[in-house]
Structures are given as C-alpha cells and as structure tokens.
Design a protein around this motif. Structure first.
Motif, PDB file in Angstrom:
ATOM      1  N   VAL A 299       0.817  -1.405   0.011  1.00  0.00           N
ATOM      2  CA  VAL A 299       0.162  -0.072  -0.126  1.00  0.00           C
ATOM      3  C   VAL A 299       0.902   1.270  -0.137  1.00  0.00           C
ATOM      4  O   VAL A 299       0.778   2.269  -0.701  1.00  0.00           O
ATOM      5  CB  VAL A 299      -0.812  -0.025   1.215  1.00  0.00           C
ATOM      6  CG1 VAL A 299      -1.480   1.142   1.287  1.00  0.00           C
ATOM      7  CG2 VAL A 299      -1.987  -1.086   1.108  1.00  0.00           C
ATOM      8  N   LYS A 300       1.805   1.227   0.835  1.00  0.00           N
ATOM      9  CA  LYS A 300       2.851   2.335   0.768  1.00  0.00           C
ATOM     10  C   LYS A 300       3.685   2.514  -0.420  1.00  0.00           C
ATOM     11  O   LYS A 300       3.896   3.628  -0.726  1.00  0.00           O
ATOM     12  CB  LYS A 300       3.730   2.364   2.174  1.00  0.00           C
ATOM     13  CG  LYS A 300       2.927   2.589   3.684  1.00  0.00           C
ATOM     14  CD  LYS A 300       3.875   2.615   4.597  1.00  0.00           C
ATOM     15  CE  LYS A 300       3.122   2.790   6.003  1.00  0.00           C
ATOM     16  NZ  LYS A 300       4.178   2.849   7.206  1.00  0.00           N
ATOM     17  N   ILE A 346      -3.007  -6.328  -7.996  1.00  0.00           N
ATOM     18  CA  ILE A 346      -3.144  -7.014  -6.933  1.00  0.00           C
ATOM     19  C   ILE A 346      -3.508  -6.276  -5.780  1.00  0.00           C
ATOM     20  O   ILE A 346      -4.053  -6.873  -4.583  1.00  0.00           O
ATOM     21  CB  ILE A 346      -1.413  -7.632  -6.433  1.00  0.00           C
ATOM     22  CG1 ILE A 346      -0.521  -6.408  -6.147  1.00  0.00           C
ATOM     23  CG2 ILE A 346      -1.016  -8.566  -7.254  1.00  0.00           C
ATOM     24  CD1 ILE A 346       0.793  -6.696  -5.664  1.00  0.00           C
ATOM     25  N   LEU A 347      -3.732  -4.884  -5.561  1.00  0.00           N
ATOM     26  CA  LEU A 347      -4.098  -4.075  -4.748  1.00  0.00           C
ATOM     27  C   LEU A 347      -5.846  -4.303  -4.866  1.00  0.00           C
ATOM     28  O   LEU A 347      -6.553  -4.090  -6.139  1.00  0.00           O
ATOM     29  CB  LEU A 347      -3.684  -2.806  -4.670  1.00  0.00           C
ATOM     30  CG  LEU A 347      -2.372  -2.458  -4.360  1.00  0.00           C
ATOM     31  CD1 LEU A 347      -1.977  -1.170  -4.412  1.00  0.00           C
ATOM     32  CD2 LEU A 347      -2.261  -2.913  -2.685  1.00  0.00           C
ATOM     33  N   GLN A 352      -6.205   0.281  -2.462  1.00  0.00           N
ATOM     34  CA  GLN A 352      -5.996   1.606  -3.466  1.00  0.00           C
ATOM     35  C   GLN A 352      -6.475   2.819  -2.743  1.00  0.00           C
ATOM     36  O   GLN A 352      -5.779   3.921  -3.094  1.00  0.00           O
ATOM     37  CB  GLN A 352      -6.608   1.207  -4.679  1.00  0.00           C
ATOM     38  CG  GLN A 352      -5.815   0.079  -5.374  1.00  0.00           C
ATOM     39  CD  GLN A 352      -6.343   0.127  -7.001  1.00  0.00           C
ATOM     40  OE1 GLN A 352      -6.713   1.175  -7.529  1.00  0.00           O
ATOM     41  NE2 GLN A 352      -6.256  -1.062  -7.755  1.00  0.00           N
ATOM     42  N   GLN A 353      -7.517   2.616  -2.140  1.00  0.00           N
ATOM     43  CA  GLN A 353      -8.157   4.113  -1.410  1.00  0.00           C
ATOM     44  C   GLN A 353      -7.119   4.369  -0.008  1.00  0.00           C
ATOM     45  O   GLN A 353      -6.834   5.589   0.019  1.00  0.00           O
ATOM     46  CB  GLN A 353      -9.449   3.921  -0.851  1.00  0.00           C
ATOM     47  CG  GLN A 353     -10.145   5.001  -0.252  1.00  0.00           C
ATOM     48  CD  GLN A 353     -10.061   6.101  -1.161  1.00  0.00           C
ATOM     49  OE1 GLN A 353     -10.487   6.276  -2.375  1.00  0.00           O
ATOM     50  NE2 GLN A 353      -9.656   7.357  -0.832  1.00  0.00           N
ATOM     51  N   ALA A 355      -4.106   3.605  -0.101  1.00  0.00           N
ATOM     52  CA  ALA A 355      -3.016   4.385  -0.841  1.00  0.00           C
ATOM     53  C   ALA A 355      -3.125   5.966  -1.103  1.00  0.00           C
ATOM     54  O   ALA A 355      -2.081   6.806  -1.123  1.00  0.00           O
ATOM     55  CB  ALA A 355      -2.490   3.551  -2.037  1.00  0.00           C
ATOM     56  N   GLN A 356      -4.315   6.174  -1.723  1.00  0.00           N
ATOM     57  CA  GLN A 356      -4.793   7.644  -2.129  1.00  0.00           C
ATOM     58  C   GLN A 356      -4.522   8.482  -0.753  1.00  0.00           C
ATOM     59  O   GLN A 356      -4.321   9.652  -0.677  1.00  0.00           O
ATOM     60  CB  GLN A 356      -5.871   7.396  -2.572  1.00  0.00           C
ATOM     61  CG  GLN A 356      -5.963   6.926  -4.141  1.00  0.00           C
ATOM     62  CD  GLN A 356      -5.238   7.729  -5.136  1.00  0.00           C
ATOM     63  OE1 GLN A 356      -5.061   9.004  -4.808  1.00  0.00           O
ATOM     64  NE2 GLN A 356      -4.913   7.123  -6.203  1.00  0.00           N
ATOM     65  N   ASP A 357      -5.023   7.883   0.414  1.00  0.00           N
ATOM     66  CA  ASP A 357      -4.985   8.648   1.510  1.00  0.00           C
ATOM     67  C   ASP A 357      -3.914   8.941   2.160  1.00  0.00           C
ATOM     68  O   ASP A 357      -3.500   9.693   2.472  1.00  0.00           O
ATOM     69  CB  ASP A 357      -6.025   7.938   2.554  1.00  0.00           C
ATOM     70  CG  ASP A 357      -7.436   7.751   2.324  1.00  0.00           C
ATOM     71  OD1 ASP A 357      -7.966   8.651   1.580  1.00  0.00           O
ATOM     72  OD2 ASP A 357      -7.894   6.823   2.715  1.00  0.00           O
ATOM     73  N   TYR A 358      -2.965   7.992   2.055  1.00  0.00           N
ATOM     74  CA  TYR A 358      -1.620   7.733   2.377  1.00  0.00           C
ATOM     75  C   TYR A 358      -0.739   8.944   1.242  1.00  0.00           C
ATOM     76  O   TYR A 358       0.198   9.848   1.918  1.00  0.00           O
ATOM     77  CB  TYR A 358      -0.791   6.831   2.366  1.00  0.00           C
ATOM     78  CG  TYR A 358       0.392   6.744   3.037  1.00  0.00           C
ATOM     79  CD1 TYR A 358       0.943   7.168   4.197  1.00  0.00           C
ATOM     80  CD2 TYR A 358       1.567   6.138   2.317  1.00  0.00           C
ATOM     81  CE1 TYR A 358       2.032   7.364   4.800  1.00  0.00           C
ATOM     82  CE2 TYR A 358       3.020   6.170   2.741  1.00  0.00           C
ATOM     83  CZ  TYR A 358       3.010   6.931   4.264  1.00  0.00           C
ATOM     84  OH  TYR A 358       4.505   6.740   4.518  1.00  0.00           O
TER      85      TYR A 358
END
Length: 385
Positions: A299-300, A346-347, A352-353, A355-358
């Motif tokens: 995710v990161k 694979i996400l 994915q959301q 990841a967008q927040d991060y």
C-alpha cells in the motif's frame, strides 16, 4: 696565407667573442631580473624542489574565515573566467588572495586555480582590454596585508604542482568538507567500459568514497544522491550506462551491504524525496515494494509511486525545468509505471483507497519543489582554521 685572409679570420673571431659576451650578459640580466621578481610573478614549478608540506592553521580569526560558498562567490566576482579571462573586481580578488595566503582552506583552491590559468588570463585579458593578473599584482600588491597591516607572503607550496596531489588529499583526511566532497566523489566512480557501461567498483574503493562523502555531509554538503549510490550499487552510480538509459534497481544492491546501511540509505533517499528528488521517491517506493530498508508494504509502495507522478506534475506546472535533470528520468518513469501496473493488479479497492489517503499525507511533506537547488546548497557551518 694572405693578409686579407688573416684579417677576415681575426674579424670573425672578434665577432664570435662579442656574440658570446652578449649572450652571457643577456643571461645574467635575465637571471637577476627573473630572480628579483616577486614570487607573485613566478609560474607554478614542476621540478622537484624542497617543499614544506606542513598544513598550517589559518592566522585569520575563525569568525572571519570564508564559508565554502563565500569563497566561490569571491572567485566568481573577481574574474571573468568564461569569456574575457581578466580581473573584474580587484577588491574581491584582494580579499580572496589575502585569505588564501593566510591558509584559509576554502580560499586556497581558487587561488591555486588562478595560478594555473594565469597565462590565459593575462593573454586574453590584454586582448579584451581587461586587467591581467600580472597587472593586478603590480597595482594591488601593497594591499595584500594581514589585519595588523603586515605584508603577506605567498606560501611557497602554491608553486608546486604536487599541491593538488598531496595537500588536497591531506585536507580531505582532515575533514575539510570541500576537499572531502571532491575526493569522495572522484574515487567512488569507476567510469565506463568501451560500450559505455559503468564499470563495477571494488568494495574497498566504494567504502573509501563513502567515508569522504560522509565527511562532506558533516560539513554541510547535501551529497546524499552520490552517497547512497556508493552505498547501494557496485557501480557507485544510479545508472548502468553513460547515457542514463538504464537505471539500477534496488534489488541489485551490492551483496556486501550491511542491513543497517541499507536502511540508512533509504532514510537518506526519503530525505531527498522530501525535497522533490525523483530518484529519492523511486528508492523509497522500491524499499516498501521489496521490503529492503523498510517493511514490506505494498500500500505504501503504491502511494510512493503515485507521489512520483504528483511530483512530476507539480514541478512541470511551476515551469521549474531545473528541479531535476529531465534527460536522466525516462527510465525512472518507465520503471515507476511498471511498479504501478504491477501493484494495481494485486491491490483491492480498499487498499488502493488507503494508498490515495497516504498519498495526501506524503504530499504535505514535500519541503522544496526544486531538488537541484537544495542538492547544491551547503549548510552554514563554522569553518575550521
């Protein structure tokens, strides 16, 4: 033998004697003129002469020593070394020489460079009506004094071509940052083979380079990009070739690298990333993707890969074409896209959301959108005498 023949020979002998006497006189005059000239006018000597290579502390008060950038600017103000090769600002040159002659370590290399190019300065300066270095020394020699007004004498070591090979190394060993940076940068790269591919460097050479780059880092240099290249890769460089077509991947890190040093290199890459380094962002992306120097976190990794796209867009919006070397980056974009495509397969939507927040959090951590400017800066520090 006729009288006329004898007379002719007598005249020839007298002429030869006169020529010899004339040459001797010229030689004597040249010798005394040359040796009575101030040391300022003598060229750098290449012969093996007795030389005192002691490294002396500067006699200038510590709070008056030149910073690295300060010395560089004095040199740039003093000369036009791009077009006319002449003295532009005599006052700046007086200050630079006064510091160099009193062993101010940051001024010394610029004065040595001046001596190396003196003849070029003199000739081109005359052609363009500029003040030559020789003319400058005639007019301003009496201003080269210490704080008490005592005349300064040029250290004899400036006249030896061995100065760069010996003193420069010793200055680096003593952790003077300007010299340490140059030495560390120079010895940690093994150049290219006949096909333009970067040659691998021996580990001992890379470790030596890392040592000196760390000295430079302690002295205020932002040489993280060069440093982590030496730490991570056997080539000592982020790229495999001289045309920047193929980038080294983090998975190709050199096998002798210790785990703590791997983590440290990613810490440095993250610091670069916070100043909009595209290379820095890529290395952190890889670190999370492969679990190298960071925990394995896809995710990161995806968020950092998106940050690369965001940084590229942000920099282009600002019209800041100097924020990175654009010609080096096509393989970075290509590799980053590979990572994104792989992760998107694979996400799941929730990941994915996340990841967008991060990503939004990462965007707020960018300190500077001109990486090259930050990379070339040198933090202020107190110069050592």
């Amino acid at each position: 033998m006729s009288y006329s023949t004898k007379a002719t020979k007598s005249i020839l002998k007298k002429l030869i004697i006169l020529v010899i006497v004339f040459c001797v006189i010229i030689g004597i005059v040249h010798y005394y003129c040359y040796n009575s000239t101030n040391l300022d006018d003598n060229p750098i000597q290449s012969e093996n002469i007795t030389m005192d290579y002691t490294i002396y502390p500067s006699t200038i008060p510590e709070n008056e020593l030149l910073r690295i950038d300060e010395a560089k600017k004095l040199y740039q103000y003093a000369f036009d070394d791009q077009v006319f090769y002449g003295v532009v600002d005599p006052d700046s040159l007086v200050k630079l020489i006064k510091h160099a002659w009193q062993w101010d370590k940051n001024a010394m290399p610029y004065y040595y460079d001046l001596l190396h190019w003196k003849d070029l300065y003199d000739e081109r300066g005359k052609e363009e009506g500029m003040m030559s270095f020789t003319e400058f020394m005639r007019k301003y020699r009496d201003q080269l004094v210490d704080n008490a007004g005592n005349p300064l004498v040029e250290p004899k070591v400036f006249r030896s071509i061995q100065m760069r090979g010996y003193l420069w190394d010793k200055f680096a060993d003593l952790k003077y940052p300007k010299f340490a940076f140059k030495k560390g940068w120079g010895i940690g790269f093994c150049w290219y083979d006949e096909k333009g591919i970067v040659r691998p460097c021996p580990d001992d050479k890379l470790e030596e380079s890392i040592k000196y780059l760390n000295y430079a880092l302690e002295g205020g240099y932002h040489c993280y990009e060069d440093l982590i290249a030496r730490m991570l890769f056997q080539q000592g460089d982020h790229y495999k070739d001289e045309h920047y077509k193929k980038i080294n991947k983090l998975t190709e890190y050199r096998k002798s690298l210790k785990s703590e040093d791997l983590k440290l290199s990613i810490d440095y890459a993250q610091l670069m990333a916070e100043h909009s380094s595209i290379i820095g962002i890529l290395r952190v992306t890889e670190a999370y993707l492969y679990g190298l120097g960071r925990e394995h976190d896809i995710v990161k990794a995806y968020a950092w890969s998106l940050l690369s796209d965001y940084a590229k867009q942000k920099i282009e919006e600002q019209g800041n074409n100097l924020a990175w070397h654009a010609y080096q980056l096509p393989p970075v974009w290509e590799y980053n896209k590979e990572i994104q495509t792989r992760l998107e397969k694979i996400l799941n939507p929730a990941q994915q959301q996340a990841a967008q927040d991060y990503l939004m959090e990462l965007q707020t951590k960018i300190i500077d959108w001109n990486y090259n400017r930050w990379r070339d800066q040198i933090d202020d520090f107190h110069p050592k005498p």
